[in-house]
Design a protein around this motif. Structure first.
Motif, PDB file in Angstrom:
ATOM      1  N   PRO A 113      -0.586  -8.970  -5.975  1.00  0.00           N
ATOM      2  CA  PRO A 113      -0.466  -7.642  -5.548  1.00  0.00           C
ATOM      3  C   PRO A 113       0.998  -7.109  -5.773  1.00  0.00           C
ATOM      4  O   PRO A 113       1.985  -7.615  -5.844  1.00  0.00           O
ATOM      5  N   ALA A 114       0.735  -5.917  -5.989  1.00  0.00           N
ATOM      6  CA  ALA A 114       2.047  -4.928  -6.342  1.00  0.00           C
ATOM      7  C   ALA A 114       1.931  -3.540  -5.621  1.00  0.00           C
ATOM      8  O   ALA A 114       1.609  -2.732  -6.334  1.00  0.00           O
ATOM      9  N   PRO A 115       2.194  -3.515  -4.493  1.00  0.00           N
ATOM     10  CA  PRO A 115       2.063  -2.338  -3.839  1.00  0.00           C
ATOM     11  C   PRO A 115       3.046  -1.153  -4.133  1.00  0.00           C
ATOM     12  O   PRO A 115       4.292  -1.358  -4.090  1.00  0.00           O
ATOM     13  N   VAL A 116       2.713   0.029  -4.342  1.00  0.00           N
ATOM     14  CA  VAL A 116       3.537   1.199  -4.627  1.00  0.00           C
ATOM     15  C   VAL A 116       3.163   2.300  -3.725  1.00  0.00           C
ATOM     16  O   VAL A 116       1.839   2.430  -3.577  1.00  0.00           O
ATOM     17  N   PRO A 117       3.791   3.288  -3.336  1.00  0.00           N
ATOM     18  CA  PRO A 117       3.450   4.499  -3.002  1.00  0.00           C
ATOM     19  C   PRO A 117       2.569   5.238  -3.829  1.00  0.00           C
ATOM     20  O   PRO A 117       2.772   5.385  -5.019  1.00  0.00           O
TER      21      PRO A 117
END
Length: 540
Positions: free
Chosen positions: A239-243
């Motif tokens: 996972p690579a969460p970004v706004p």
């Protein structure tokens, strides 16, 4: 000192006869002062040696002659025994008795030089101690054996796990590599079929063309599902969460599924939102795609599908609500099982029943929460809870969802680059049927060698990602350098990794995944055409 100077009183003598241990008291000259009955019975010495004044040496000599003190000269053994009893203020020793029992002796020197000897039969205790020692040794041996066995099993399990992990990674790498080769011919077939469908309208071949299209779609769905499951199960998903602006995410849904909903006569309503969420753009997008796709598939013509977000505390709840066939609570678990489909749903749409299984795996892998509510025959609500973040400005990468467009009126000039000739030919046929002026090449070298861009400037370019000598991203940069930095471009690729999509977005390049869906391609071309005609862009 007279032998009877330490003689005990009669009452004391009677008292010590009731003590269970044998007791004897000797004076400073090591002559017997007194002994109790237990002393005499345990030691089994003759009465003459039980008399007051008997030297300790005589008693020890008798025992030595009898063999109680071991093998050897009796006088020497007697002296050694006395020295042992008197060498320290307190001594504790054990020896065998005349009856084979084990006797334990406690000797203490008195202040005036005398000696007190107390002893007891400790045969039972010694036997118990030896048995306990034996049990302990046996237990230690068993523990050591079990520990060794457990260590061996753990080593074997670790080795098996390592082999399984390696096999999983190998499988994932193989599928990732093979997917490109597998999807290439499928992509060409989809493009040829799309052209066939366009040309077969109002003819007897229309139904046959649509059947071929449906079969190819089923193959694509199966391959995509299996690749997704393989990536998740192998742990390749990172996972690579970004706004992300909710508006952008919702626009993608409208662009991708608007044509599908209109084709099925289903009203797809997207509720706008100004919120932003902290998510892995690619994988959350995959979850929402599956949910919306299912909602449309399992809703009867004339029905409705609603997609929107609601704030719930510090999270946003993304709802996908439909008026479809629904299901009861007893069927919840069945919904998420691989290759499992509800009977009524199987009659409405083709598939293997992998979509919701992938959704559940992704939700778990991303650490998100999902809830569902459904009523059989009335519809369903699938809700995905997403972390709320600071509102950001939505990107301008995608305009409003385009309506079905007649490309024959646009007069677009399209450059297609792909290293597969079959795909080039299929793409040319489809785009020309839509009224586009198309030029194509297998590589940048061919474009340069054949001077395809002399006197002809494309409105947009459709570029394969895996070219023979360079990547499609670098090829687009080369074209922009030679044609103009504003050149609208789409990367057409079978590589669905988040890394490729992120690189494309950094360079303002749209992404169209293979096998190419005609509706998605038309939507992408429409968006690129709007970029070409926007202020700052070059009009053809």
């Amino acid at each position: 000192m007279p032998p009877n100077s330490l003689a005990p009183t009669t009452s004391l003598s009677q008292a010590i006869d009731h003590i269970p241990q044998g007791i004897a008291v000797f004076d400073a000259s090591l002559r017997l002062v007194t002994s109790n009955a237990r002393y005499n019975s345990l030691l089994e010495v003759p009465e003459v040696l039980q008399k007051v004044g008997t030297p300790l040496f005589d008693i020890a000599l008798y025992l030595g002659d009898r063999g109680d003190l071991g093998d050897g000269d009796a006088a020497r053994l007697a002296i050694e025994r006395i020295n042992m009893l008197t060498s320290s203020p307190v001594t504790v020793t054990q020896r065998r008795g005349n009856g084979g029992q084990t006797l334990e002796f406690h000797s203490s020197r008195l202040p005036d030089g005398g000696l007190v000897i107390a002893f007891a039969d400790v045969t039972a205790r010694v036997k118990a101690e030896r048995e306990l020692e034996r049990v302990n040794l046996s237990l230690e041996a068993r523990v050591a054996e079990r520990t060794a066995a457990l260590t061996r099993v753990n080593t074997e399990l670790e080795s098996a796990r390592a082999k399984a992990d390696a096999a999983n990674h190998d499988k994932t790498r193989f599928l990732a590599a093979a997917s490109h080769d597998l999807l290439q011919p499928l992509n060409a077939a989809r493009l040829y079929t799309s052209t066939l469908i366009e040309r077969a309208k109002s003819t007897g071949l229309a139904e046959l063309a649509n059947s071929i299209e449906a079969s190819l779609t089923a193959v694509e769905d199966i391959m995509s599902a299996l690749l997704d499951i393989s990536r998740i199960d192998s742990g390749a998903l990172k996972p690579a969460p970004v706004p992300v602006a909710a508006r952008d995410m919702l626009k993608r849904i409208e662009v991708e599924f608007g044509p599908m909903a209109r084709e099925r006569n289903i009203t797809l309503r997207i509720v706008p939102s100004k919120s932003s969420v902290l998510v892995d753009r690619s994988h959350v997008g995959r979850i929402v795609q599956n949910l919306v796709s299912n909602a449309i598939k399992y809703t009867n013509p004339g029905g409705k599908v609603l997609v929107g977000l609601r704030r719930r505390g510090n999270r946003m709840r993304l709802d996908v609500i439909d008026t479809g066939i629904g299901f009861n609570k007893d069927q919840h678990r069945l919904l998420f099982a691989e290759f499992s489909r509800l009977e009524r749903g199987a009659r409405m749409a083709q598939g293997l029943g992998l979509g919701l299984s992938i959704v559940q795996r992704l939700v778990t892998a991303l650490g998100l929460t999902m809830e569902l509510d459904s009523s059989e025959g009335r519809g369903s609500r699938f809700s995905l809870f997403l972390p709320l973040t600071r509102t950001i400005r939505p990107t301008a990468e995608m305009g409003p969802a385009p309506a079905e467009t007649n490309f024959g009126t646009l007069g677009l000039k399209v450059l297609c680059v792909d290293n597969e000739r079959a795909i080039i030919e299929a793409m040319e046929g489809l785009l020309r049927h839509w009224g586009c002026d198309v030029r194509s090449a297998l590589s940048l070298k061919q474009i340069d060698k054949e001077r395809l861009l002399e006197g002809w400037y494309p409105d947009l370019v459709l570029m394969d990602y895996h070219l023979d000598q360079t990547s499609g991203l670098d090829a687009i940069e080369w074209l922009r350098h030679n044609v103009g930095g504003h050149l609208p471009a789409a990367l057409v690729t079978a590589d669905r990794s988040p890394a490729v999509r992120a690189l494309a977005e950094e360079r303002s390049i749209a992404v169209v995944t293979k096998p190419v869906k005609p509706a998605a391609l038309r939507a992408a071309i429409s968006g690129l055409a709007n970029q070409s005609r926007s202020p700052g862009g070059r009009s053809s």
